[in-house]
Enzyme design. Structure first.
Site, short mmCIF file in Angstrom:
data_model
loop_
_atom_site.label_atom_id
_atom_site.label_comp_id
_atom_site.label_asym_id
_atom_site.label_seq_id
_atom_site.Cartn_x
_atom_site.Cartn_y
_atom_site.Cartn_z
N GLU A 1 4.14 -6.04 6.79
CA GLU A 1 3.41 -4.99 7.51
C GLU A 1 3.87 -4.80 8.95
OE1 GLU A 1 2.10 -7.19 5.49
OE2 GLU A 1 0.57 -6.27 4.21
N ALA B 1 0.86 -1.19 0.00
CA ALA B 1 0.00 0.00 0.00
C ALA B 1 0.90 1.24 0.00
CB ALA B 1 -0.87 -0.03 1.25
N GLU C 1 -1.31 -9.45 -1.14
CA GLU C 1 -2.73 -9.67 -0.84
C GLU C 1 -3.58 -9.63 -2.11
OE1 GLU C 1 -2.77 -6.60 2.27
OE2 GLU C 1 -3.55 -8.17 3.58
N GLY D 1 0.26 -5.31 0.51
CA GLY D 1 -0.97 -5.24 -0.28
C GLY D 1 -0.79 -5.88 -1.65
#
Ligand code: NAD
Length: 699
Positions: free
Chosen positions: A127, A63, A107, A104
């Protein structure tokens, strides 16, 4: 069409290519375009399936954390919704991993029905390094793909795995050597023929069935000491455990809730601050990235004492030959033996092969005169802390070394401007302040003198990176940045001891705050005699202020710390674990009597605030004196040099977090007790007046 995403139809398959350098981060715009192109593809009857890939060496690094804390604008979908939509798609969606898929990015890939990958790919969920947990379904999908044990390892440690391991574990379906995107298109076409068989990660339950709860408890146990005071690593375990216990949708909801809490927590904010702070140190306002640097292919170190050998190891470790020069033959032998023993211990622990050790040791040589170092590209002086001696050595080096050689000093306290002026090349003189043990500590304070050239500074900053240190640029001044702050706070800690606290109470408070040790344990490690001698020198600068009598009294007992098995604490021979010393306690009480001080009780909170607020105040003075470029540089120094807990963000960020106003009031109270040692910095007064924080300060 946006520049950062391209979409094309190839052979009736939609291909989304992300091009958002440098890391292809999933920012608002990227998410929006992925979502829109996905919708287009699903509603277009010509389109049989979708491939998602990226330009460059990265698939998606994660992200865009610079957008954290900003409310998602209208019309921008949340990542977890985009991923869920992809997972539930009626047509095949294939991730073509051209490079690293992290956070992300991983993911998103796990939400796709299949993952094909280039052999160079690594995948991971880092993360936790930023103080939160995966928030786009990572804690629920990864264990379904690779099983809870590997998922825990990846999510709790944040360490990525390579393509082979990911393939073997089930995180990727195939490694593709050539024509990755074309292979993904072919896979989409073949899967499009059997839409009922699309594999959705959320539906896979085989690997998360009947998991022994011990798996999770073992991890909690394993990280309990290293992750003390932190929440995110433990929440990584809790959410992966949830994946094995509650249904997929409930698991996603639980992950989301925890993710948001952590993202907005002080821990999350602090860890993200440190992430940016570390990247910020390389930016020096008047020295652009393009500044010319000198090649460093050979290094000389003068002095083979505590520091010299460790400094040499840093260079040899990255393949740069280093000559260590000591005037004293015995000292040289002892120094080189110490280096050898350090490497032998790495070999014994399995961290280095004997072959690698031999190669590395071959790069370190010893000498007792300067004849072998004339062609060195940089000389780092690490002899006794004595101005006359250092000036004499620099003068000689100036004559012996080639004109372009950089001459650096490892001094902790001396004025490098003065040292520079003893040479005819002050532009090529600077400080490289390593921390002890020099082969281990990650911090390097690079010291810029009044005359250091930009090229010299750019070179040593680059060199720090090359030897895998975090280089922070500081200016010339008493103790530079880190030690200036440490010495004041340690002094104040000694005053507290004279007034009623005990060293072990203070150490415990500081340890519990998150430091690896408190100031008295640290002093026993570095040497009570060393601190005493520094204090003697500092009397020249600050003689009129209150002095610490207790340090003199402890020094006079001959208890110098771990090296004498006795300092503030008692040590059993060979042990580094100290026990509170009754003798020191008596000495402290006598010292209070000697000073006419009636001892009183200190609460843990008072100790903490006194220690940390005095540190913050000195940090502000360091900024006023322009010894550091920005407050966040000080945070990096304190993390890497002294173990300030990352999850509290360094002293200056911590001050902002608790509120500068509150800190300022506390400093004013300390000023009344400790006089000029804690005179409120004008910078803090000004920032408080303007309603700002250290984050707003820039030189
Ligand atoms: P040390 O006393 O352990 O070693 C100094 C070495 O320099 C000795 O081996 C000595 O023989 C040698 N030496 C003296 N004169 C010399 C000369 N003319 N030519 C060549 N060699 C000579 O000292 P140290 O603890 O390694 O400290 C070295 C420097 O690093 C000092 O400036 C100190 O302030 C600084 N420093 C020390 C630490 C630390 O924790 N020890 C940390 C950071 C910086």
């Amino acid at each position: 069409m946006s520049n950062i995403i391209t979409f094309e139809m190839r052979n009736n398959v939609g291909v989304i290519t992300i091009n958002n350098p440098p890391a292809n981060a999933l920012n608002f715009e990227v998410k929006k375009h992925i979502s829109e192109n996905f919708d287009f593809c699903m509603s277009n009857s010509e389109c049989k399936g979708l491939v998602i890939t990226s330009e460059g060496r990265m698939f998606i690094a994660g992200a865009d954390i610079s957008e954290f804390g900003i409310e998602t604008p209208e019309g921008i979908p949340e990542l977890e919704d985009v991923i869920r939509k992809i997972e539930l798609a009626p047509k095949p969606v294939i991730a073509a991993l051209n490079g690293m898929a992290l956070g992300g990015g991983m993911e998103l890939a796990m939400g796709c029905h299949y993952r094909l990958a280039d052999p160079s790919v690594t995948v991971g969920q880092p993360e936790v390094n930023l103080g939160f947990i995966p928030g786009g379904g990572g804690t629920q999908r990864l264990p379904r793909l690779v099983g809870p044990e590997l998922a825990l390892e990846m999510i709790v440690t944040g360490k990525p795995i390579n393509a082979t391991k990911a393939f073997e574990a089930g995180a990727i379906d195939e490694i593709i050597d050539e024509d990755l995107v074309e292979s993904a298109i072919q896979l989409a076409l073949s899967q499009a023929k059997k839409p009922d068989e699309l594999r959705r990660t959320g539906d896979l339950n085989e690997k998360i069935k009947d998991v022994d709860p011990k798996v999770f408890d073992n991890w909690r146990q394993k990280i309990s000491s290293k992750s003390r005071n932190m929440r995110s690593p433990f929440e990584c375990i809790n959410t992966v455990e949830a994946a094995t216990k509650i249904g997929f949708d409930a698991g996603l909801a639980y992950e989301r809730e925890v993710f948001i809490e952590l993202r907005d927590s002080d821990e999350g904010k602090s860890m993200r601050h440190m992430f940016f702070a570390e990247r910020g140190v390389a930016k020096i306002p008047d020295i652009p990235k393009e500044t010319k640097t000198q090649n460093i292919n050979k290094v000389a170190i003068i002095g083979s004492g505590t520091m010299g050998g460790g400094i040499a190891m840093n260079f040899a470790n990255v393949g740069i030959p280093a000559v260590v020069v000591d005037i004293n033959e015995d000292a040289l032998k002892i120094g080189l033996d110490r280096v050898k023993n350090n490497y032998l211990s790495s070999v014994a622990k399995g961290r280095m092969s004997q072959e690698k050790m031999d190669q590395t040791m071959n790069l370190i040589s010893g000498a007792t005169n300067y004849s072998e170092i004339a062609d060195s590209d940089i000389v780092i002086e690490a002899v006794f802390e004595d101005m006359d001696l250092k000036k004499k050595i620099f003068k000689e080096l100036d004559q012996v070394c080639k004109p372009e050689t950089i001459l650096a000093s490892n001094t902790s306290t001396l004025d490098i401007n003065e040292i520079a002026d003893s040479t005819n090349r002050p532009d090529k003189v600077c400080g490289t302040h390593f921390f002890s043990p020099a082969n281990i500590m990650k911090l390097l304070e690079n010291v810029r003198t009044e005359k250091s050239s930009k090229e010299t500074i750019a070179t040593v900053m680059g060199l720090a990176k090359k030897i895998k240190k975090t280089g922070v640029l500081v200016g010339v001044g008493d103790g530079f940045v880190g030690n200036r702050m440490l010495h004041i706070s340690a002094r104040i800690a000694e005053f507290m001891v004279e007034e009623g606290a005990l060293p072990w109470q203070i150490d415990k408070v500081i340890y519990d705050f998150g430091f690896p040790m408190g100031p008295f344990s640290m002093n026993d490690l570095a040497g009570v005699d060393v601190r005493y001698l520094i204090r003697q020198e500092q009397k020249k600068l600050y003689g009129e202020r209150r002095q610490s009598v207790i340090i003199d009294n402890v020094y006079n007992t001959g208890r110098y710390g771990q090296k004498t098995n006795a300092g503030w604490y008692d040590y059993e021979v060979g042990s580094r674990k100290g026990k509170p010393s009754p003798l020191i306690e008596d000495l402290i009480i006598q010292t209070s009597t000697q000073l006419g001080i009636k001892r009183r009780t200190f609460s843990d909170q008072e100790i903490l605030e006194t220690y940390i607020y005095s540190m913050i105040n000195t940090g502000a003075k360091v900024l006023e004196e322009k010894l550091a470029i920005r407050a966040s540089d000080i945070d990096v120094i304190w993390h890497y040099g002294y173990g300030f807990p990352r999850y509290k963000g360094g002293p200056m960020f911590y001050a902002d977090l608790i509120g500068l106003h509150k800190v300022y009031d506390g400093i004013c109270e300390l000023n009344e007790k400790y006089g000029d040692w804690v005179r409120p910095a004008e910078l803090i007064e000004q920032l408080v007046r303007e309603g700002k924080g250290f984050k707003d300060f820039q030189l």
